[in-house]
Write an enzyme that holds these catalytic residues in place. Structure first.
Site: not given
Length: 380
Positions: A125, A128, A131, A158, A179, A242-243, A339
């Site tokens: 999570a 926000e 944010a 989330i 941060a 990696q994400e 299509h």
């Protein structure tokens, strides 16, 4: 072009994934789409099949194999099956590294066996209402009360938000730290004050539960701090490559799949007394998309190899993410156009691909954020 990055064991695993999809996912998928959520039994089935926790050490119930190519196979096959609702990639490749690299031995013993069996479904999570990609804008806060934190705030968009048993929450623990005043706190199902809002209605990926989360004076034990106090920013940046690579892998697989689908369609569909495939414009469209996919596939495969070698940096991960996701969006739109009216009909797979894939340029960092990261690396 024949791909060079997979060995026989990866292709054997691909068959395992396809069998799992055919047996445990596809027969139920329409119902999941209608319900807006997948069955927990599917997660347990994935655990039994060994599809969860590839990189988790064997002592905690995982596969003990850090070869990311298995994750790439999983992402490709779920994308080709048009079944993003069962978010195994989120669980394995985004949340898993936080638990394995940052967790204490006690935390690993407590959480990882269930993570690998499918008994513990996870979420992270960050976002926000006010944010998105701006971590400095996070307002969810945790007050230090000695032996515990008191967590207050809310999150939105989330993934796995309804099903999740364990949620890694990004919270402000040092108000003046910006941060660098953020920490990762693990909130577990059943904690007093932890509430889930509505399962959000989306234009695509409808079976993937996406929720609002609320934290009202949630008592979080100090034992549930994940990683370093005020270290969330560094932890998040470490795992983002990696994400973003995972999203790129799914994106190019999605583009290739709709192109294959459309190539077959234009061969069969007739207009003005002949197949669409005999029209020069259609052949040019297919040629352009096939070339773009081939070039992108080569780059993404190279990123997979580099990542396995520990050499993929944030810049190239960002390049892969924004280019592949924008390609998927562009190819899917062009294929839907080919299509004709049928592409706008919900029962045609191209229509679902159009809505399911649209999120790829947004989550994991928007295209605009990716360009900013790349530009800064080149010009600063």
């Amino acid at each position: 072009m024949k791909r060079q990055i997979f060995a026989a064991e990866h292709e054997a695993f691909r068959e395992t994934v396809r069998t799992f999809l055919a047996k445990e996912v596809l027969p139920h998928y329409e119902r999941w789409e209608e319900n807006g959520i997948v069955d927990r039994d599917a997660w347990l089935a994935a655990g039994r099949q060994g599809l969860l926790g590839f990189a988790v050490p064997e002592e905690f119930g995982g596969g003990g194999n850090e070869d990311f190519r298995y994750s790439a196979v999983l992402a490709e096959e779920f994308t080709r099956a048009a079944a993003p609702g069962l978010a195994l990639g989120l669980h394995n490749d985004i949340i898993g590294p936080y638990l394995t690299s940052l967790g204490t031995d006690e935390q690993k013993r407590r959480w990882l066996p269930g993570f690998c069996s499918g008994e513990i479904i996870t979420a992270i999570a960050m976002t926000e209402p006010g944010a998105g990609s701006d971590l400095q804008g996070i307002r969810t806060n945790a007050e230090d009360r000695g032996d515990h934190w008191v967590l207050n705030g809310s999150k939105t968009f989330i993934s796995n938000g309804i099903l999740a048993d364990l949620v890694i929450v990004v919270a402000k623990t040092t108000p003046e730290g910006g941060a660098h005043g953020l920490s990762l706190l693990v909130v577990e199902r059943g904690m007093a004050g932890f509430e889930r809002g509505r399962n959000l209605a989306k234009i695509g990926q409808k079976s993937q539960d996406t929720a609002e989360l609320f934290f009202n004076d949630v008592v979080v034990p100090k034992e549930n701090l994940l990683g370093e106090l005020n270290g969330a920013f560094v932890h998040l940046m470490t795992n983002l490559a990696q994400e973003r690579l995972n999203i790129a892998i799914a994106s190019i697989a999605g583009a290739e799949h709709v192109l294959e689908m459309t190539t077959a369609y234009v061969r069969e569909r007739e207009a003005f007394g002949r197949p669409l495939a005999r029209l020069q414009h259609v052949r040019f469209e297919i040629a352009e998309m096939a070339t773009e996919c081939a070039v992108t596939r080569s780059f993404v495969d190279r990123c997979i190899v580099d990542h396995d070698a520990g050499e993929l940096d944030a810049t190239h991960a960002s390049m892969a993410k924004w280019w592949a996701s924008e390609l998927q969006k562009r190819v899917t739109d062009r294929c839907l156009q080919l299509h004709g009216g049928y592409g706008y009909m919900a029962e045609y797979p191209i229509a679902r691909a159009f809505t399911d894939g649209r999120i790829q340029t947004i989550y994991g960092g928007t295209t605009e954020i990716m360009k900013e990261i790349i530009g800064r690396s080149l010009l600063s």
